[in-house]
Scaffold this motif. Structure first.
Motif, PDB file in Angstrom:
ATOM      1  N   THR A  48     141.997  55.880  55.278  1.00 37.27           N
ATOM      2  CA  THR A  48     143.032  56.956  55.698  1.00 37.27           C
ATOM      3  C   THR A  48     142.579  57.788  57.044  1.00 37.27           C
ATOM      4  O   THR A  48     143.357  58.070  57.725  1.00 37.27           O
ATOM      5  N   GLU A  78     140.573  56.363  59.322  1.00 37.79           N
ATOM      6  CA  GLU A  78     140.731  55.496  60.627  1.00 37.79           C
ATOM      7  C   GLU A  78     142.218  55.560  61.039  1.00 37.79           C
ATOM      8  O   GLU A  78     142.685  55.792  62.139  1.00 37.79           O
ATOM      9  N   LYS A  79     143.060  55.662  59.803  1.00 38.42           N
ATOM     10  CA  LYS A  79     144.554  55.932  60.179  1.00 38.42           C
ATOM     11  C   LYS A  79     144.870  57.095  60.952  1.00 38.42           C
ATOM     12  O   LYS A  79     145.634  57.197  61.901  1.00 38.42           O
ATOM     13  N   TYR A 128     142.791  58.817  62.845  1.00 40.64           N
ATOM     14  CA  TYR A 128     142.238  58.912  63.976  1.00 40.64           C
ATOM     15  C   TYR A 128     143.155  58.116  65.055  1.00 40.64           C
ATOM     16  O   TYR A 128     143.171  58.526  66.126  1.00 40.64           O
ATOM     17  N   GLN A 129     143.663  57.243  64.435  1.00 43.02           N
ATOM     18  CA  GLN A 129     144.640  56.298  65.433  1.00 43.02           C
ATOM     19  C   GLN A 129     145.720  57.091  65.846  1.00 43.02           C
ATOM     20  O   GLN A 129     146.676  56.900  66.881  1.00 43.02           O
ATOM     21  N   LEU A 130     146.204  57.966  64.894  1.00 40.29           N
ATOM     22  CA  LEU A 130     147.208  58.967  65.069  1.00 40.29           C
ATOM     23  C   LEU A 130     147.069  60.217  65.744  1.00 40.29           C
ATOM     24  O   LEU A 130     147.700  61.245  66.099  1.00 40.29           O
ATOM     25  N   GLY A 131     145.607  60.479  66.222  1.00 41.65           N
ATOM     26  CA  GLY A 131     145.150  61.655  66.924  1.00 41.65           C
ATOM     27  C   GLY A 131     144.948  62.683  65.941  1.00 41.65           C
ATOM     28  O   GLY A 131     144.911  63.745  66.524  1.00 41.65           O
ATOM     29  N   HIS A 145     154.359  58.433  57.657  1.00 45.54           N
ATOM     30  CA  HIS A 145     152.883  57.530  58.145  1.00 45.54           C
ATOM     31  C   HIS A 145     152.255  57.415  56.838  1.00 45.54           C
ATOM     32  O   HIS A 145     151.237  56.468  56.573  1.00 45.54           O
TER      33      HIS A 145
END
Length: 367
Positions: free
Chosen positions: A193, A195-196, A198-201, A219
């Motif tokens: 979660t 990492e996800k 982080y990808q979404l800022g 999301h």
């Protein structure tokens, strides 16, 4: 938004490196040395690691071989659950001197609601300090604690000053505390979660708070609503002293992979008898039998069957597990087998919780 929800005085107590600390306490020769509780062999798994071992990167759930590579001087000890239960009971007896609202999460941690407490002490911080002192003096171990207005924040705070420390997040500090929090520190946000996010800022609580509830729902599904509320200090879950058991299980990891169902039957018999013993000890029975299979490539498979009646008998559990075993052919050789019983008759014992009056909110609430 805090002023629309009840504020409680919650303490989360977490024993420091519990299993390993018990071993060091019982064997003074281990004090100050890197200790791992669990198996050191090819198939062994670390159940707990002392702080001396953690400095080398040794962690729970790590393979014994990897732990040994990280720390060549690592000392392995066998698990002694009877001893850990004994110590845990001593610690919980101390908790109950202060409140009956104690919710154990495991042998080494628990929530306490001390909004109203047996000592009449208005300061949750002082109660936490007193409890930790008593644990050290009467049991011989150290504990850390987090203190705040709800379970979520108390849980996060208890990890801040480990080992042998505590942190209080006062009502007026809750929002700044959460906004500045690294997203990895949020209880319930695991590696995937994070990492996800982080990808979404999303890197901090402030970043999380900037997202709408619709965005988080999209999301993160059902968890999105949870994240939306907790970052705003809203977590209304009460401390529940009588948690209802949902399932009961036993499993075994084998020293050598098993390549035939025939070789697994003897292992299943032992596991079924262990599950039966635990069911009878807990005075419960279940309807749903689940067979857990971990293959040599570490992939996992579960197979379940729900019976028309509650069972706790080893023979019935075994026969059901056998049916599940032969339900379909094995995908690979097997390194672990487990049996669990769920859909327990404890469900019938649930009572409708009584409504409780909300505690009035005052930001000068004495913590």
């Amino acid at each position: 938004m805090l002023d629309t929800f009840p504020i409680r005085k919650i303490i989360h107590v977490d024993m420091d490196a519990f299993y390993a600390s018990v071993e060091q306490m019982d064997n003074p020769e281990l004090k100050g040395k890197p200790v791992a509780v669990g198996g050191s062999g090819n198939r062994g798994v670390v159940s707990a690691a002392s702080y001396e071992a953690r400095k080398f990167g040794v962690r729970s759930a790590m393979s014994g071989m990897q732990a040994r590579r990280l720390c060549p001087d690592l000392i392995f000890t066998k698990t002694r659950f009877d001893r850990y239960h004994e110590i845990s009971k001593q610690v919980r007896n101390i908790f109950h001197d202060y409140t009956d609202l104690v919710e154990p999460l495991s042998l080494d941690e628990a929530y306490l609601d001390v909004t109203q407490n047996k000592k009449g002490n208005p300061s949750a911080s002082l109660i936490a300090q007193e409890i930790r002192t008593r644990i050290f003096n009467e049991v011989g171990l150290t504990a850390s604690a987090g203190i705040s207005i709800n379970k979520f924040i108390a849980k996060v705070a208890s990890d801040y000053n480990k080992p042998n420390g505590q942190k209080t997040v006062n009502p007026e500090d809750v929002l700044p505390f959460l906004e500045g929090l690294d997203i990895r520190k949020f209880y319930g946000v695991g590696k995937v979660t994070a990492e996800k996010m982080y990808q979404l800022g999303i890197f901090t609580g402030s970043d999380l708070k900037s997202k709408t509830i619709e965005y988080l729902d999209m999301h993160f599904g059902k968890s999105g609503r949870f994240y939306y509320h907790v970052v705003r200090g809203i977590h209304t879950s009460e401390v529940k002293p009588n948690r209802i058991r949902k399932s009961l299980a036993a499993e075994r990891t084998f020293s050598e992979n098993l390549s035939s169902e025939i070789f697994m039957l003897e292992k299943l018999e032992h596991i079924a008898h262990e599950v039966s013993r635990r069911l009878k000890k807990s005075k419960v029975a279940g309807k749903t039998v689940t067979l857990k299979i971990k293959y040599s490539d570490f992939t996992m498979q579960t197979r379940s069957k729900t019976l028309p009646y509650f069972v706790s008998d080893a023979n019935i559990i075994l026969e059901t597990a056998k049916d599940l075993l032969f339900q379909e052919s094995m995908q690979n050789s097997v390194r672990l087998l487990g049996i669990s019983l769920s859909n327990l008759n404890t469900d019938k014992k649930k009572k409708k919780p009584e409504e409780k009056k909300a505690v009035s909110v005052q930001l000068q609430f004495d913590f």
